[in-house]
Design a protein around this motif. Sequence first.
Motif, PDB file in Angstrom:
ATOM      1  N   THR A  91       1.043  -1.577   0.068  1.00 26.70           N
ATOM      2  CA  THR A  91      -0.182   0.360  -0.422  1.00 26.70           C
ATOM      3  C   THR A  91       1.105   1.337  -0.149  1.00 26.70           C
ATOM      4  OG1 THR A  91      -2.674  -1.084   1.180  1.00 26.70           O
ATOM      5  CG2 THR A  91      -1.697   1.495   1.518  1.00 26.70           C
ATOM      6  N   ALA A  92       0.480   2.129  -1.130  1.00 25.76           N
ATOM      7  CA  ALA A  92       1.490   3.511  -1.314  1.00 25.76           C
ATOM      8  C   ALA A  92       1.018   3.920  -2.509  1.00 25.76           C
ATOM      9  CB  ALA A  92       2.933   3.495  -1.218  1.00 25.76           C
ATOM     10  N   VAL A  93       1.351   5.648  -2.540  1.00 28.54           N
ATOM     11  CA  VAL A  93       1.192   5.988  -3.810  1.00 28.54           C
ATOM     12  C   VAL A  93       2.628   5.568  -4.920  1.00 28.54           C
ATOM     13  CG1 VAL A  93       1.082   8.381  -4.749  1.00 28.54           C
ATOM     14  CG2 VAL A  93       0.195   7.913  -2.211  1.00 28.54           C
ATOM     15  N   TYR A  94       1.874   5.306  -5.819  1.00 27.70           N
ATOM     16  CA  TYR A  94       2.919   4.528  -6.394  1.00 27.70           C
ATOM     17  C   TYR A  94       3.341   6.023  -7.874  1.00 27.70           C
ATOM     18  CZ  TYR A  94       3.186   0.246  -4.437  1.00 27.70           C
ATOM     19  OH  TYR A  94       3.157  -0.909  -4.086  1.00 27.70           O
ATOM     20  N   TYR A  95       4.590   5.936  -8.169  1.00 19.82           N
ATOM     21  CA  TYR A  95       5.199   7.611  -9.016  1.00 19.82           C
ATOM     22  C   TYR A  95       6.255   6.807  -9.602  1.00 19.82           C
ATOM     23  CZ  TYR A  95       4.140  10.435  -4.874  1.00 19.82           C
ATOM     24  OH  TYR A  95       3.523  10.929  -3.471  1.00 19.82           O
ATOM     25  N   CYS A  96       5.804   7.194 -11.309  1.00 24.24           N
ATOM     26  CA  CYS A  96       6.696   7.215 -12.643  1.00 24.24           C
ATOM     27  C   CYS A  96       6.899   8.263 -12.277  1.00 24.24           C
ATOM     28  CB  CYS A  96       5.906   5.760 -13.813  1.00 24.24           C
ATOM     29  SG  CYS A  96       5.348   7.911 -14.408  1.00 24.24           S
ATOM     30  N   ALA A  97       8.953   7.902 -13.209  1.00 29.05           N
ATOM     31  CA  ALA A  97       9.921   8.350 -13.018  1.00 29.05           C
ATOM     32  C   ALA A  97      10.352   8.532 -14.098  1.00 29.05           C
ATOM     33  CB  ALA A  97      10.861   8.759 -11.456  1.00 29.05           C
ATOM     34  N   ALA A  98      11.528   9.291 -14.902  1.00 25.71           N
ATOM     35  CA  ALA A  98      12.622   9.385 -16.409  1.00 25.71           C
ATOM     36  C   ALA A  98      13.318  10.249 -15.935  1.00 25.71           C
ATOM     37  CB  ALA A  98      11.222   9.269 -17.105  1.00 25.71           C
ATOM     38  N   GLY A  99      14.666   9.421 -16.214  1.00 29.41           N
ATOM     39  CA  GLY A  99      15.696  10.710 -16.605  1.00 29.41           C
ATOM     40  C   GLY A  99      16.706   9.802 -17.399  1.00 29.41           C
ATOM     41  N   ARG A 110      16.569  10.952  -6.390  1.00 30.87           N
ATOM     42  CA  ARG A 110      16.944  12.244  -6.355  1.00 30.87           C
ATOM     43  C   ARG A 110      17.703  12.482  -8.476  1.00 30.87           C
ATOM     44  NH1 ARG A 110      22.639  12.238  -5.893  1.00 30.87           N
ATOM     45  NH2 ARG A 110      23.828   9.514  -5.120  1.00 30.87           N
ATOM     46  N   VAL A 111      17.050  11.156  -8.340  1.00 29.59           N
ATOM     47  CA  VAL A 111      18.761  11.146  -9.738  1.00 29.59           C
ATOM     48  C   VAL A 111      18.016  11.635 -11.053  1.00 29.59           C
ATOM     49  CG1 VAL A 111      21.042  10.126  -8.946  1.00 29.59           C
ATOM     50  CG2 VAL A 111      18.884   8.806 -10.511  1.00 29.59           C
ATOM     51  N   TYR A 112      16.151  11.355 -11.266  1.00 30.84           N
ATOM     52  CA  TYR A 112      15.949  11.416 -11.652  1.00 30.84           C
ATOM     53  C   TYR A 112      14.890  12.611 -12.156  1.00 30.84           C
ATOM     54  CZ  TYR A 112      14.928   6.160 -12.044  1.00 30.84           C
ATOM     55  OH  TYR A 112      15.058   4.717 -11.557  1.00 30.84           O
ATOM     56  N   ASP A 113      14.437  13.146 -13.090  1.00 34.35           N
ATOM     57  CA  ASP A 113      14.197  14.637 -14.131  1.00 34.35           C
ATOM     58  C   ASP A 113      12.743  14.712 -13.881  1.00 34.35           C
ATOM     59  OD1 ASP A 113      17.042  14.144 -16.318  1.00 34.35           O
ATOM     60  OD2 ASP A 113      17.259  14.707 -13.795  1.00 34.35           O
ATOM     61  N   TYR A 114      12.250  14.047 -14.134  1.00 35.67           N
ATOM     62  CA  TYR A 114      10.600  13.890 -13.747  1.00 35.67           C
ATOM     63  C   TYR A 114       9.933  12.731 -13.151  1.00 35.67           C
ATOM     64  CZ  TYR A 114      12.791  16.481 -18.306  1.00 35.67           C
ATOM     65  OH  TYR A 114      13.562  17.089 -18.556  1.00 35.67           O
ATOM     66  N   TRP A 115       8.818  12.948 -12.612  1.00 44.06           N
ATOM     67  CA  TRP A 115       7.874  12.568 -12.673  1.00 44.06           C
ATOM     68  C   TRP A 115       6.978  12.818 -12.770  1.00 44.06           C
ATOM     69  CZ3 TRP A 115       9.655   9.549  -8.646  1.00 44.06           C
ATOM     70  CH2 TRP A 115      10.980   9.936  -7.602  1.00 44.06           C
ATOM     71  N   GLY A 116       5.872  11.695 -12.618  1.00 40.83           N
ATOM     72  CA  GLY A 116       3.723  12.015 -12.344  1.00 40.83           C
ATOM     73  C   GLY A 116       3.645  12.461 -10.776  1.00 40.83           C
ATOM     74  N   GLN A 117       2.033  12.388 -11.531  1.00 44.66           N
ATOM     75  CA  GLN A 117       1.500  12.934  -9.717  1.00 44.66           C
ATOM     76  C   GLN A 117       1.223  12.336  -8.996  1.00 44.66           C
ATOM     77  OE1 GLN A 117       0.047  11.709 -12.902  1.00 44.66           O
ATOM     78  NE2 GLN A 117      -1.779  10.524 -11.896  1.00 44.66           N
ATOM     79  N   GLY A 118       1.785  10.623  -9.912  1.00 43.85           N
ATOM     80  CA  GLY A 118       1.311   9.810  -8.490  1.00 43.85           C
ATOM     81  C   GLY A 118      -0.327   8.927  -8.726  1.00 43.85           C
ATOM     82  N   THR A 119       0.015   7.201  -7.743  1.00 45.95           N
ATOM     83  CA  THR A 119      -1.250   7.131  -7.736  1.00 45.95           C
ATOM     84  C   THR A 119      -1.200   6.255  -6.663  1.00 45.95           C
ATOM     85  OG1 THR A 119      -2.454   5.843  -9.489  1.00 45.95           O
ATOM     86  CG2 THR A 119      -1.199   5.019  -9.603  1.00 45.95           C
ATOM     87  N   GLN A 120      -2.642   5.716  -6.436  1.00 48.55           N
ATOM     88  CA  GLN A 120      -2.535   5.374  -4.912  1.00 48.55           C
ATOM     89  C   GLN A 120      -2.637   3.418  -5.362  1.00 48.55           C
ATOM     90  OE1 GLN A 120      -2.595   6.357  -1.840  1.00 48.55           O
ATOM     91  NE2 GLN A 120      -2.819   4.647  -1.202  1.00 48.55           N
ATOM     92  N   VAL A 121      -2.425   2.905  -4.593  1.00 48.46           N
ATOM     93  CA  VAL A 121      -2.577   1.502  -4.301  1.00 48.46           C
ATOM     94  C   VAL A 121      -2.750   1.341  -3.449  1.00 48.46           C
ATOM     95  CG1 VAL A 121      -1.799  -0.643  -4.517  1.00 48.46           C
ATOM     96  CG2 VAL A 121      -1.121   0.886  -6.628  1.00 48.46           C
ATOM     97  N   THR A 122      -3.900   1.204  -2.569  1.00 55.78           N
ATOM     98  CA  THR A 122      -4.230   0.191  -1.638  1.00 55.78           C
ATOM     99  C   THR A 122      -4.399  -1.059  -1.154  1.00 55.78           C
ATOM    100  OG1 THR A 122      -4.939   1.766  -0.419  1.00 55.78           O
ATOM    101  CG2 THR A 122      -5.969   0.260   0.907  1.00 55.78           C
TER     102      THR A 122
END
Length: 125
Positions: A91-99, A110-122
């Motif tokens: 259970t957490a908010v899941y984020y995707c990232a790119a860089g 810390r090394v990723y440049d771009y992030w999404g807003q997140g989606t909740q998984v419970t």
Amino acid sequence: QVHLVESGGGLVQPGDSLRLSCAASGRTFTSNTMGWFRQAPGKEREFVAAIEWSGGTTLYAGSVKGRFTISGENSRSTMYLQMNSLKPEDTAVYYCAAGRIDRALVREARVYDYWGQGTQVTVSS
């Protein structure tokens, strides 16, 4: 600039499966790696999985290895996280990232440049 949008989160029971998607747009060719991170309440953001577009190498956190599978389309437009045998501790908010990431650092948020807003998984019974 790369724009990322996650989808697919929700409420599931322990043992269920869920597939998250991350839609990428913009200058996606500037990124060689995309990853999934998660953050539970009161905890730091932690690495879940990553995929290197060149060669398709995948890496996983020990806590999800064997249960989660990361994949992506060759166009780099979409990345997925198939999550099986889900546990309450997932259970957490899941984020995707790119860089543009060195393999040795893919687990470092810390090394990723771009992030999404997140989606909740419970995951709860």
